[in-house]
Scaffold this active site. Structure first.
Site, PDB file in Angstrom:
ATOM      1  N   CYS A  75      18.597  -7.697 -26.504  1.00  0.00           N
ATOM      2  CA  CYS A  75      19.144  -7.363 -25.198  1.00  0.00           C
ATOM      3  C   CYS A  75      18.077  -6.782 -24.278  1.00  0.00           C
ATOM      4  O   CYS A  75      17.082  -6.237 -24.731  1.00  0.00           O
ATOM      5  CB  CYS A  75      20.246  -6.336 -25.355  1.00  0.00           C
ATOM      6  N   TRP A  98      22.311 -10.083 -26.294  1.00  0.00           N
ATOM      7  CA  TRP A  98      22.083 -10.925 -27.483  1.00  0.00           C
ATOM      8  C   TRP A  98      23.151 -10.471 -28.464  1.00  0.00           C
ATOM      9  O   TRP A  98      23.108  -9.363 -28.989  1.00  0.00           O
ATOM     10  CB  TRP A  98      20.679 -10.637 -28.008  1.00  0.00           C
ATOM     11  N   LYS A 132      -2.258 -25.050 -31.152  1.00  0.00           N
ATOM     12  CA  LYS A 132      -1.396 -23.881 -31.349  1.00  0.00           C
ATOM     13  C   LYS A 132      -0.036 -24.298 -31.887  1.00  0.00           C
ATOM     14  O   LYS A 132       0.528 -23.656 -32.753  1.00  0.00           O
ATOM     15  CB  LYS A 132      -1.241 -23.142 -30.009  1.00  0.00           C
ATOM     16  N   LYS A 173      -7.733 -17.789 -41.988  1.00  0.00           N
ATOM     17  CA  LYS A 173      -8.295 -17.255 -40.728  1.00  0.00           C
ATOM     18  C   LYS A 173      -9.778 -17.585 -40.651  1.00  0.00           C
ATOM     19  O   LYS A 173     -10.265 -18.033 -39.630  1.00  0.00           O
ATOM     20  CB  LYS A 173      -8.123 -15.727 -40.614  1.00  0.00           C
ATOM     21  N   HIS A 207     -10.225 -20.003 -64.790  1.00  0.00           N
ATOM     22  CA  HIS A 207      -9.746 -21.372 -65.043  1.00  0.00           C
ATOM     23  C   HIS A 207     -10.394 -22.369 -64.082  1.00  0.00           C
ATOM     24  O   HIS A 207      -9.848 -23.425 -63.829  1.00  0.00           O
ATOM     25  CB  HIS A 207      -8.226 -21.436 -64.942  1.00  0.00           C
ATOM     26  N   GLU A 229      -4.019 -16.158 -46.511  1.00  0.00           N
ATOM     27  CA  GLU A 229      -4.013 -16.016 -45.053  1.00  0.00           C
ATOM     28  C   GLU A 229      -5.408 -15.605 -44.558  1.00  0.00           C
ATOM     29  O   GLU A 229      -5.880 -16.088 -43.527  1.00  0.00           O
ATOM     30  CB  GLU A 229      -2.935 -15.005 -44.635  1.00  0.00           C
ATOM     31  N   ASN A 235      21.464  -1.255 -25.255  1.00  0.00           N
ATOM     32  CA  ASN A 235      20.728  -2.024 -26.276  1.00  0.00           C
ATOM     33  C   ASN A 235      20.817  -1.239 -27.562  1.00  0.00           C
ATOM     34  O   ASN A 235      20.675  -0.018 -27.541  1.00  0.00           O
ATOM     35  CB  ASN A 235      19.235  -2.118 -25.948  1.00  0.00           C
ATOM     36  N   GLY A 236      20.960  -1.941 -28.681  1.00  0.00           N
ATOM     37  CA  GLY A 236      20.957  -1.231 -29.957  1.00  0.00           C
ATOM     38  C   GLY A 236      22.276  -1.427 -30.669  1.00  0.00           C
ATOM     39  O   GLY A 236      23.078  -2.289 -30.294  1.00  0.00           O
ATOM     40  N   ARG A 288      12.960 -12.182 -24.159  1.00  0.00           N
ATOM     41  CA  ARG A 288      13.494 -11.458 -25.318  1.00  0.00           C
ATOM     42  C   ARG A 288      14.630 -12.216 -25.997  1.00  0.00           C
ATOM     43  O   ARG A 288      15.006 -11.890 -27.111  1.00  0.00           O
ATOM     44  CB  ARG A 288      14.025 -10.082 -24.875  1.00  0.00           C
ATOM     45  N   GLU A 338     -10.370 -21.398 -40.143  1.00  0.00           N
ATOM     46  CA  GLU A 338      -9.907 -21.880 -38.829  1.00  0.00           C
ATOM     47  C   GLU A 338     -10.916 -21.584 -37.721  1.00  0.00           C
ATOM     48  O   GLU A 338     -11.175 -22.424 -36.876  1.00  0.00           O
ATOM     49  CB  GLU A 338      -8.606 -21.147 -38.430  1.00  0.00           C
TER      50      GLU A 338
END
Ligand code: G6P
Length: 612
Positions: free
Chosen positions: A2, A76, A607, A489, A508, A485, A101-102, A27, A492
């Site tokens: 929200c 939302w 992207k 990075k 191994h 990851e 909100n919340g 949002r 890339e």
């Protein structure tokens, strides 16, 4: 999520409110509304629509809505379906209007109490109880100021809120309150504003005052008063004229660098409204989420690239916290496999963009399965993934521009951990353990900030990598996906070949590659696998390999001839995967800077991969 905007001025504020809502569209929301009061004897005029802000704007223009005081909201849905009635603002007794909100955790109990006192409810929302509670306080004490009435009503609430309220009988003020949801006050000249985020007010002011938890703000057109626990508080006004927007690098050299450093903010925003002090808020996943979660017996995660790595980490959390079987697939494989899908499967598609062709195709396949609900974890509210899944929860990373994903990854992890907790609650996770996990999560933004303090040290270290052609990343257990990851990075953006291995697999095969020219990067948190990891380090040292160890400071590993140790601040074990990612992002970034590559647009990569 929200969004809130409020304004008090000597001019019509309707367009300011509508523009503010438009600026908060990123949002995500499903309905919108606003309330206006025009002048001392004005009525409250409330306009609400399901759908886009443009529809609300059209409805407001048809009604010729205007007012010098107003509040507005994009909703939302969490409690109650997406309907006009459930859209905010919510009124009470024809005199009060409120946006929120919340999530109010004790709304059912309050609803019962208010009903017994004659209040009628016209919505299914948790918010409506707040409006009635404030109304009750005002009716019981006609001389009470709106701020005092709000303060007393808030004392009865449990949960998270950012809210704004206006009263027809005190039409010279807006009262705002914050507890666990972001809220900023914008200072103007002869006019003042409030919003859930600064971009909403960028068109009217560049001077902001950030409310803190427990703050109540009373705004008139000429004054801003803040009270916390009954005491007047001065909060500094910050001028954001040089504010860095998502599309602007500001003082950073690259978007990737900026996005790495934005992570404390991105994670804080992602946690906001998803956890309270000691609970994960399943309502944040949407109106029907609770019912869907009740049916879940196992989880299937599907994603690509960095988002796939987030899913790999989540598998460990789902097993250990939710005690639930979890399968994880690369989307491009999933769509072509002969998958066996058990009834009660929660299909989770993880994606920054929400437009990755393979992830979307996998989602569409899952949408056709019986007994399977589809959940999107995504950074773009308007994406196809969000629109086409049964329900969704948004990472609040803000726009990510660098092709190599950073803040999207750590915010995906943040939400996947919340998901593991809400599923775990149904599967034996005790409320004490939940409270401990949530308390740990609330420390995350500060711990990420502290970890970013390693930047200079890592920049220095990166000089030792820039002439290398290959590298090996090692991690054990839940740190293996983190190593993957980190390796992704580096490859890339620096074009150095990087391979990740579970440390236990070293002998191994990959041990054959180890020599003095092959840097070996290791993530070493303080967990049950530490002793086993130490043995793996010895295997590398014994073969003349050069080790770079990112280690929890508490394990007492020191530099020596074979080890270069970078110490991370100690942290709760559950947060390790998020915190150990940060130095690996920084390492890749600084190596790429030395190599002079096109960091934000690495060769051959996109992207968002919208083709198969
Ligand atoms: C591309 C991007 C990656 C991203 C992957 C998945 O390869 O370069 O950074 O992780 O797509 O994208 P998604 O938007 O679905 O997370």
């Amino acid at each position: 999520m929200c969004g809130i905007v409020g304004a008090i001025a000597r001019r019509n504020v309707a367009d300011i409110l509508l523009e503010g809502l438009k600026r908060l569209e990123y949002r995500g929301y499903d309905s919108a509304g606003m309330s206006l009061i025009d002048g001392p004897d004005g009525e409250i005029v409330t306009i609400k629509t399901v759908g886009k802000v443009a529809r609300l704007a059209a409805a407001a223009s048809d009604e010729g809505a205007s007012g010098r005081l107003g509040i507005a909201h994009t909703r939302w849905a969490t409690h109650g379906k997406i309907t006009r009635a459930n859209a905010h603002p919510h009124e009470s007794g024809g005199r009060l209007s409120l946006v929120h909100n919340g999530i109010i955790e004790n709304h059912e109990e309050l609803r019962r109490q208010l009903r017994s006192k004659g209040y009628e409810f016209t919505t299914d929302t948790d918010t409506e109880v707040i409006a009635h509670l404030i109304h009750q306080e005002l009716s019981g004490d006609e001389g009470a100021s709106l701020l005092d009435a709000v303060s007393r009503a808030l004392g009865k609430l449990r949960g998270a809120y950012g809210l704004c309220v206006i009263d027809r009988r005190q039409p010279d003020r807006i009262v705002a309150a914050r507890n666990g949801m972001s809220l900023v006050v914008g200072a103007g000249i002869g006019e003042n504003f409030v919003a859930s985020d600064t971009p909403a007010l960028g068109q009217v002011t560049d001077r902001f005052l950030y409310l803190e938890d427990g703050d109540l703000a009373e705004l008139t057109s000429d004054s801003i008063r803040i009270v916390n626990q009954g005491r007047e508080i001065e909060r500094e006004i910050a001028t954001l004229s040089g504010k860095v927007s998502d599309m602007d690098k500001g003082s950073y050299q690259h978007f990737m660098q900026k996005e790495i450093f934005e992570q404390p903010r991105a994670i804080r925003d992602t946690l906001s409204g998803r956890v309270s002090g000691e609970r994960a808020l399943e309502e944040a996943f949407g109106v029907d989420a609770g019912e869907i979660f009740d049916q879940v017996r196992q989880v299937q995660i599907v994603a690509c690239g960095t988002s796939f790595h987030a899913g790999l980490v989540a598998k460990y959390w789902l097993e250990s916290i939710a005690r639930m079987p979890c399968q994880i697939d690369i989307a491009s494989d999933y769509r072509y496999r002969d998958i066996i899908v058990q009834p009660g499967t929660l299909f989770v598609a993880v994606s920054q963009s929400g437009e990755t062709a393979d992830t979307l195709a996998a989602l569409r396949y899952a949408n056709g399965l019986e007994h399977t609900a589809t959940l999107a974890i995504c950074n773009v509210a308007t994406s196809s993934l969000v629109r086409e899944s049964d329900f969704c929860v948004l990472t609040m990373a803000g726009q990510e521009i660098g092709v190599a994903s950073t803040k999207a990854f750590t915010t995906q992890l943040t939400l996947l951990l919340v998901l593991a907790i809400v599923l775990g609650r149904r599967n034996g996770l005790s409320s004490e353990d939940e409270a401990r996990l949530v308390r740990d999560m609330n420390r995350l933004p500060a711990l990420v900030e502290k970890t970013l303090g390693l930047d200079r040290q890592i920049r220095k270290l990166s000089r030792q990598f820039s002439d290398k052609h290959h590298s090996l990343y090692l991690g054990r257990g839940i740190q293996y996906p983190v190593a993957k990851e980190g390796a992704l990075k580096l490859k890339e953006i620096s074009y150095i070949h990087a391979e990740a291995y579970p440390a236990g697999e070293l002998k191994h095969g990959p041990l054959a590659l180890v020599d003095s020219d092959m840097p070996v990067i290791v993530v070493a948190p303080n967990n049950d696998l530490l002793d086993k990891l130490r043995s793996n380090l010895s295997e590398v040292s014994a073969r003349g390999g050069k080790l770079y160890v990112f280690a929890d400071e508490s394990i007492g590993l020191e530099n020596d001839r074979n080890h270069k140790v970078i110490k991370l601040p100690g942290c709760p074990e559950v947060l390790d995967p998020i915190l150990f990612t940060i130095p690996l992002q920084l390492l890749a970034y600084h190596v790429a800077v030395i190599k002079g590559t096109d960091i934000d647009h690495p060769r051959n990569l996109a992207k968002s991969v919208t083709v198969e």
